[in-house]
Enzyme design. Sequence first.
Site, PDB file in Angstrom:
ATOM      1  N   TRP A   1       0.821  -1.218   0.000  1.00 10.99           N
ATOM      2  CA  TRP A   1       0.000   0.000   0.000  1.00 10.99           C
ATOM      3  C   TRP A   1       0.851   1.263   0.000  1.00 10.99           C
ATOM      4  O   TRP A   1       0.323   2.362  -0.145  1.00 10.99           O
ATOM      5  CB  TRP A   1      -0.948  -0.001   1.205  1.00 10.99           C
ATOM      6  CG  TRP A   1      -1.971  -1.115   1.200  1.00 10.99           C
ATOM      7  CD1 TRP A   1      -2.118  -2.107   0.257  1.00 10.99           C
ATOM      8  CD2 TRP A   1      -2.981  -1.349   2.182  1.00 10.99           C
ATOM      9  NE1 TRP A   1      -3.153  -2.934   0.591  1.00 10.99           N
ATOM     10  CE2 TRP A   1      -3.703  -2.490   1.774  1.00 10.99           C
ATOM     11  CE3 TRP A   1      -3.350  -0.705   3.368  1.00 10.99           C
ATOM     12  CZ2 TRP A   1      -4.772  -3.008   2.519  1.00 10.99           C
ATOM     13  CZ3 TRP A   1      -4.409  -1.206   4.110  1.00 10.99           C
ATOM     14  CH2 TRP A   1      -5.116  -2.344   3.676  1.00 10.99           C
TER      15      TRP A   1
ATOM     16  N   HIS B   1      12.797  -2.354  -0.923  1.00  8.08           N
ATOM     17  CA  HIS B   1      12.008  -1.866  -2.054  1.00  8.08           C
ATOM     18  C   HIS B   1      12.789  -0.757  -2.764  1.00  8.08           C
ATOM     19  O   HIS B   1      13.529   0.003  -2.118  1.00  8.08           O
ATOM     20  CB  HIS B   1      10.661  -1.332  -1.555  1.00  8.08           C
ATOM     21  CG  HIS B   1       9.722  -1.006  -2.667  1.00  8.08           C
ATOM     22  ND1 HIS B   1       9.809   0.168  -3.370  1.00  8.08           N
ATOM     23  CD2 HIS B   1       8.714  -1.706  -3.215  1.00  8.08           C
ATOM     24  CE1 HIS B   1       8.869   0.173  -4.308  1.00  8.08           C
ATOM     25  NE2 HIS B   1       8.196  -0.948  -4.241  1.00  8.08           N
TER      26      HIS B   1
ATOM     27  N   GLU C   1      11.384  -6.421  -9.212  1.00  6.41           N
ATOM     28  CA  GLU C   1      10.621  -5.231  -9.596  1.00  6.41           C
ATOM     29  C   GLU C   1      11.513  -4.309 -10.417  1.00  6.41           C
ATOM     30  O   GLU C   1      12.280  -3.508  -9.843  1.00  6.41           O
ATOM     31  CB  GLU C   1      10.139  -4.480  -8.343  1.00  6.41           C
ATOM     32  CG  GLU C   1       9.222  -5.301  -7.463  1.00  6.41           C
ATOM     33  CD  GLU C   1       8.336  -4.420  -6.616  1.00  6.41           C
ATOM     34  OE1 GLU C   1       7.107  -4.550  -6.725  1.00  6.41           O
ATOM     35  OE2 GLU C   1       8.852  -3.583  -5.864  1.00  6.41           O
TER      36      GLU C   1
ATOM     37  N   GLY D   1       1.367  -2.660  -6.234  1.00  9.83           N
ATOM     38  CA  GLY D   1       1.291  -1.323  -5.642  1.00  9.83           C
ATOM     39  C   GLY D   1      -0.052  -0.680  -5.914  1.00  9.83           C
ATOM     40  O   GLY D   1      -1.053  -0.958  -5.249  1.00  9.83           O
ATOM     41  N   GLY D   2      -0.098   0.157  -6.929  1.00 17.71           N
ATOM     42  CA  GLY D   2      -1.304   0.938  -7.231  1.00 17.71           C
ATOM     43  C   GLY D   2      -2.580   0.112  -7.293  1.00 17.71           C
ATOM     44  O   GLY D   2      -3.615   0.514  -6.738  1.00 17.71           O
TER      45      GLY D   2
HETATM   46  P1  PGA Z   1       3.037  -0.644  -8.814  1.00 13.68           P
HETATM   47  O1  PGA Z   1       4.072  -0.819  -7.587  1.00 13.68           O
HETATM   48  O2  PGA Z   1       2.221  -1.899  -8.891  1.00 13.68           O
HETATM   49  O3  PGA Z   1       2.240   0.573  -8.464  1.00 13.68           O
HETATM   50  O4  PGA Z   1       3.869  -0.453 -10.050  1.00 13.68           O
HETATM   51  C1  PGA Z   1       4.656  -2.063  -7.314  1.00 13.68           C
HETATM   52  C2  PGA Z   1       5.609  -1.927  -6.153  1.00 13.68           C
HETATM   53  O5  PGA Z   1       6.330  -0.924  -6.084  1.00 13.68           O
HETATM   54  O6  PGA Z   1       5.676  -2.808  -5.258  1.00 13.68           O
END
Ligand code: PGA
Length: 251
Positions: A10, A95, A167, A234-235
């Site tokens: 989140w 992250h 990522e 994320g989003g």
């Molecule tokens: P996102 O972020 O799905 O908004 O691209 C993923 C994350 O940073 O864990």
Amino acid sequence: MRKKIVAGNWKMNMTVAEAGALVSGLKLELSNFREVEVVVCPPFTALASVSQALQGTNMDLGAQNMHWEKSGAYTGEVSPEMLRELFCHYVILGHSERRTYFGETDEIVNRKTKAALAWGLHPIVCVGETLAQREAGEVEQVITTQVRGSLAGLSAREILDTVIAYEPVWAIGTGKTATSAQAQDVHALIRKVLAGMFDEAVAQGVRIQYGGSVKPANAKELFSMPDIDGGLIGGAALKADSFVAIVKAAV
Ligand code: PGA
């Protein structure tokens, strides 16, 4: 067989009130869902209330960061013991936003990873290259260095308790997803690096999530790749319907 794991990161979103509403929405669909491991990672301020709301469900709680010490003079930090007290099972470490904005290095991530494991928390350790590094042909070198550095000194038992999240930095929050082939290539590379650090059987047992603009529309294809074991979202984790759809795409 590796069980797929989908985690919602989140980030710095969701007041306690908003978090409560989101979890209520998730519970409607995911309370008894067993096919996929589901984790939600609220900000520290909402951990206690979300922890309570998740009791009796099949969803797990995760944090987004932690310090490596048990307690002490570290103003503004949160310790592994504090996360355990709130029944956190997971903690996201390293992250790219922590690496970029808060100066976290592989060495720091490694200290945190070892501390998390020592406290019985499952670390979700993030790695990923920038666009400049990809364009310079440095993906293999960057990822290998991050995996080796962040996970240095772990036992086979410990790496099996760890989740890795690949990522690509250029895909985070940009709407630009890695193609399933690009992601699969790096996941296979990570597994190869793990096989070198441990052995092939251990490498085959470690779960590796993909993260970076995962949405309901692209989740199924990504999650169907042989070395992709779920996602760090994320989003799209900030709305119950899109997160639920992504979880279900992992079945
Ligand atoms: P996102 O972020 O799905 O908004 O691209 C993923 C994350 O940073 O864990």
